[in-house]
Design a protein around this motif. Structure first.
Motif, PDB file in Angstrom:
ATOM      1  N   SER A   1      19.700  36.830  14.193  1.00 17.41           N
ATOM      2  CA  SER A   1      18.757  37.691  13.476  1.00 17.41           C
ATOM      3  C   SER A   1      17.835  38.418  14.453  1.00 17.41           C
ATOM      4  O   SER A   1      17.817  38.144  15.648  1.00 17.41           O
ATOM      5  CB  SER A   1      17.917  36.851  12.513  1.00 17.41           C
ATOM      6  N   ASN A   2      17.057  39.332  13.916  1.00 16.24           N
ATOM      7  CA  ASN A   2      16.095  40.070  14.735  1.00 16.24           C
ATOM      8  C   ASN A   2      14.836  39.255  15.025  1.00 16.24           C
ATOM      9  O   ASN A   2      13.972  39.705  15.771  1.00 16.24           O
ATOM     10  CB  ASN A   2      15.710  41.387  14.047  1.00 16.24           C
ATOM     11  N   ASP A   3      14.738  38.066  14.434  1.00 17.40           N
ATOM     12  CA  ASP A   3      13.582  37.204  14.688  1.00 17.40           C
ATOM     13  C   ASP A   3      13.571  36.691  16.129  1.00 17.40           C
ATOM     14  O   ASP A   3      12.524  36.416  16.692  1.00 17.40           O
ATOM     15  CB  ASP A   3      13.576  36.009  13.734  1.00 17.40           C
ATOM     16  N   TRP A   4      14.726  36.542  16.701  1.00 21.12           N
ATOM     17  CA  TRP A   4      14.873  36.071  18.074  1.00 21.12           C
ATOM     18  C   TRP A   4      15.630  37.140  18.862  1.00 21.12           C
ATOM     19  O   TRP A   4      16.416  37.886  18.317  1.00 21.12           O
ATOM     20  CB  TRP A   4      15.648  34.751  18.120  1.00 21.12           C
ATOM     21  N   SER A   5      15.441  37.176  20.134  1.00 22.06           N
ATOM     22  CA  SER A   5      16.104  38.198  20.960  1.00 22.06           C
ATOM     23  C   SER A   5      17.412  37.698  21.561  1.00 22.06           C
ATOM     24  O   SER A   5      17.926  38.273  22.512  1.00 22.06           O
ATOM     25  CB  SER A   5      15.160  38.656  22.071  1.00 22.06           C
ATOM     26  N   LEU A   6      17.947  36.637  21.009  1.00 23.32           N
ATOM     27  CA  LEU A   6      19.151  36.029  21.587  1.00 23.32           C
ATOM     28  C   LEU A   6      20.373  36.930  21.498  1.00 23.32           C
ATOM     29  O   LEU A   6      21.130  37.043  22.461  1.00 23.32           O
ATOM     30  CB  LEU A   6      19.432  34.685  20.912  1.00 23.32           C
ATOM     31  N   ALA A   7      20.570  37.571  20.359  1.00 16.58           N
ATOM     32  CA  ALA A   7      21.737  38.438  20.203  1.00 16.58           C
ATOM     33  C   ALA A   7      21.661  39.615  21.173  1.00 16.58           C
ATOM     34  O   ALA A   7      22.660  39.980  21.804  1.00 16.58           O
ATOM     35  CB  ALA A   7      21.859  38.929  18.768  1.00 16.58           C
ATOM     36  N   ALA A   8      20.473  40.195  21.310  1.00 12.49           N
ATOM     37  CA  ALA A   8      20.297  41.308  22.250  1.00 12.49           C
ATOM     38  C   ALA A   8      20.492  40.835  23.679  1.00 12.49           C
ATOM     39  O   ALA A   8      21.104  41.535  24.497  1.00 12.49           O
ATOM     40  CB  ALA A   8      18.917  41.939  22.075  1.00 12.49           C
ATOM     41  N   SER A   9      19.992  39.651  23.996  1.00 14.43           N
ATOM     42  CA  SER A   9      20.161  39.104  25.345  1.00 14.43           C
ATOM     43  C   SER A   9      21.628  38.862  25.649  1.00 14.43           C
ATOM     44  O   SER A   9      22.099  39.141  26.751  1.00 14.43           O
ATOM     45  CB  SER A   9      19.384  37.794  25.494  1.00 14.43           C
ATOM     46  N   TRP A  10      22.364  38.328  24.677  1.00 12.32           N
ATOM     47  CA  TRP A  10      23.791  38.089  24.867  1.00 12.32           C
ATOM     48  C   TRP A  10      24.509  39.406  25.144  1.00 12.32           C
ATOM     49  O   TRP A  10      25.321  39.491  26.058  1.00 12.32           O
ATOM     50  CB  TRP A  10      24.386  37.409  23.635  1.00 12.32           C
ATOM     51  N   ALA A  11      24.195  40.440  24.360  1.00 11.85           N
ATOM     52  CA  ALA A  11      24.835  41.746  24.546  1.00 11.85           C
ATOM     53  C   ALA A  11      24.484  42.337  25.915  1.00 11.85           C
ATOM     54  O   ALA A  11      25.338  42.926  26.584  1.00 11.85           O
ATOM     55  CB  ALA A  11      24.413  42.698  23.435  1.00 11.85           C
ATOM     56  N   ASN A  12      23.233  42.178  26.337  1.00 12.01           N
ATOM     57  CA  ASN A  12      22.818  42.705  27.637  1.00 12.01           C
ATOM     58  C   ASN A  12      23.535  42.007  28.788  1.00 12.01           C
ATOM     59  O   ASN A  12      24.004  42.664  29.722  1.00 12.01           O
ATOM     60  CB  ASN A  12      21.301  42.574  27.817  1.00 12.01           C
ATOM     61  N   ILE A  13      23.627  40.690  28.734  1.00  6.61           N
ATOM     62  CA  ILE A  13      24.308  39.952  29.804  1.00  6.61           C
ATOM     63  C   ILE A  13      25.799  40.264  29.795  1.00  6.61           C
ATOM     64  O   ILE A  13      26.413  40.430  30.847  1.00  6.61           O
ATOM     65  CB  ILE A  13      24.069  38.431  29.661  1.00  6.61           C
ATOM     66  N   ARG A  14      26.368  40.378  28.615  1.00  7.67           N
ATOM     67  CA  ARG A  14      27.804  40.703  28.536  1.00  7.67           C
ATOM     68  C   ARG A  14      28.079  42.070  29.140  1.00  7.67           C
ATOM     69  O   ARG A  14      29.063  42.264  29.846  1.00  7.67           O
ATOM     70  CB  ARG A  14      28.259  40.654  27.067  1.00  7.67           C
ATOM     71  N   THR A  15      27.201  43.028  28.886  1.00  8.86           N
ATOM     72  CA  THR A  15      27.332  44.361  29.471  1.00  8.86           C
ATOM     73  C   THR A  15      27.149  44.306  30.980  1.00  8.86           C
ATOM     74  O   THR A  15      27.857  44.986  31.727  1.00  8.86           O
ATOM     75  CB  THR A  15      26.302  45.319  28.847  1.00  8.86           C
ATOM     76  N   LEU A  16      26.226  43.478  31.435  1.00  8.50           N
ATOM     77  CA  LEU A  16      25.970  43.342  32.872  1.00  8.50           C
ATOM     78  C   LEU A  16      27.212  42.841  33.604  1.00  8.50           C
ATOM     79  O   LEU A  16      27.459  43.225  34.741  1.00  8.50           O
ATOM     80  CB  LEU A  16      24.794  42.391  33.104  1.00  8.50           C
ATOM     81  N   ARG A  17      27.995  42.008  32.939  1.00  7.29           N
ATOM     82  CA  ARG A  17      29.222  41.504  33.569  1.00  7.29           C
ATOM     83  C   ARG A  17      30.214  42.613  33.842  1.00  7.29           C
ATOM     84  O   ARG A  17      31.088  42.479  34.690  1.00  7.29           O
ATOM     85  CB  ARG A  17      29.872  40.441  32.683  1.00  7.29           C
ATOM     86  N   LEU A  18      30.104  43.718  33.126  1.00 10.63           N
ATOM     87  CA  LEU A  18      31.016  44.844  33.329  1.00 10.63           C
ATOM     88  C   LEU A  18      30.406  45.930  34.214  1.00 10.63           C
ATOM     89  O   LEU A  18      31.125  46.756  34.758  1.00 10.63           O
ATOM     90  CB  LEU A  18      31.404  45.460  31.983  1.00 10.63           C
ATOM     91  N   ALA A  19      29.096  45.939  34.340  1.00  7.46           N
ATOM     92  CA  ALA A  19      28.403  47.030  35.026  1.00  7.46           C
ATOM     93  C   ALA A  19      28.804  47.163  36.495  1.00  7.46           C
ATOM     94  O   ALA A  19      28.948  48.266  37.000  1.00  7.46           O
ATOM     95  CB  ALA A  19      26.900  46.845  34.908  1.00  7.46           C
ATOM     96  N   ASP A  20      28.961  46.063  37.177  1.00  5.47           N
ATOM     97  CA  ASP A  20      29.282  46.101  38.602  1.00  5.47           C
ATOM     98  C   ASP A  20      30.759  45.829  38.853  1.00  5.47           C
ATOM     99  O   ASP A  20      31.151  45.415  39.921  1.00  5.47           O
ATOM    100  CB  ASP A  20      28.407  45.109  39.357  1.00  5.47           C
ATOM    101  N   GLY A  21      31.556  46.042  37.849  1.00  3.55           N
ATOM    102  CA  GLY A  21      32.988  45.781  37.956  1.00  3.55           C
ATOM    103  C   GLY A  21      33.344  44.555  37.149  1.00  3.55           C
ATOM    104  O   GLY A  21      32.555  43.628  37.041  1.00  3.55           O
TER     105      GLY A  21
END
Length: 69
Positions: free
Chosen positions: A33-53
């Motif tokens: 849910s939007n009550d916690w930032s966990l979903a956004a954090s997961w999406a950000n870290i997952r994207t970071l895994r692709l950012a540098d290759g």
């Protein structure tokens, strides 16, 4: 040095993703849910895994350097 960098990128992103995933599991549906930032954090870290290759590129780099030893 290149070996450490590639290995660090693999390990840190993977560990962060696992920690966030476990937190989402602990919070159950509220973790998404939007009550916690966990979903956004997961999406950000997952994207970071692709950012540098992709992980496969870093795994190949580590493997090549290890085989040279």
């Amino acid at each position: 040095m290149q070996n450490r960098t590639a290995f660090g990128k693999l390990l840190c992103a993977d560990v962060a993703l696992k920690i966030i995933d476990r937190a989402i599991q602990a919070f159950e549906a509220a973790g998404l849910s939007n009550d916690w930032s966990l979903a956004a954090s997961w999406a950000n870290i997952r994207t970071l895994r692709l950012a540098d290759g992709p992980d496969e590129v870093h795994k190949r780099t580590v493997a090549r350097l290890e085989f040279k030893k």
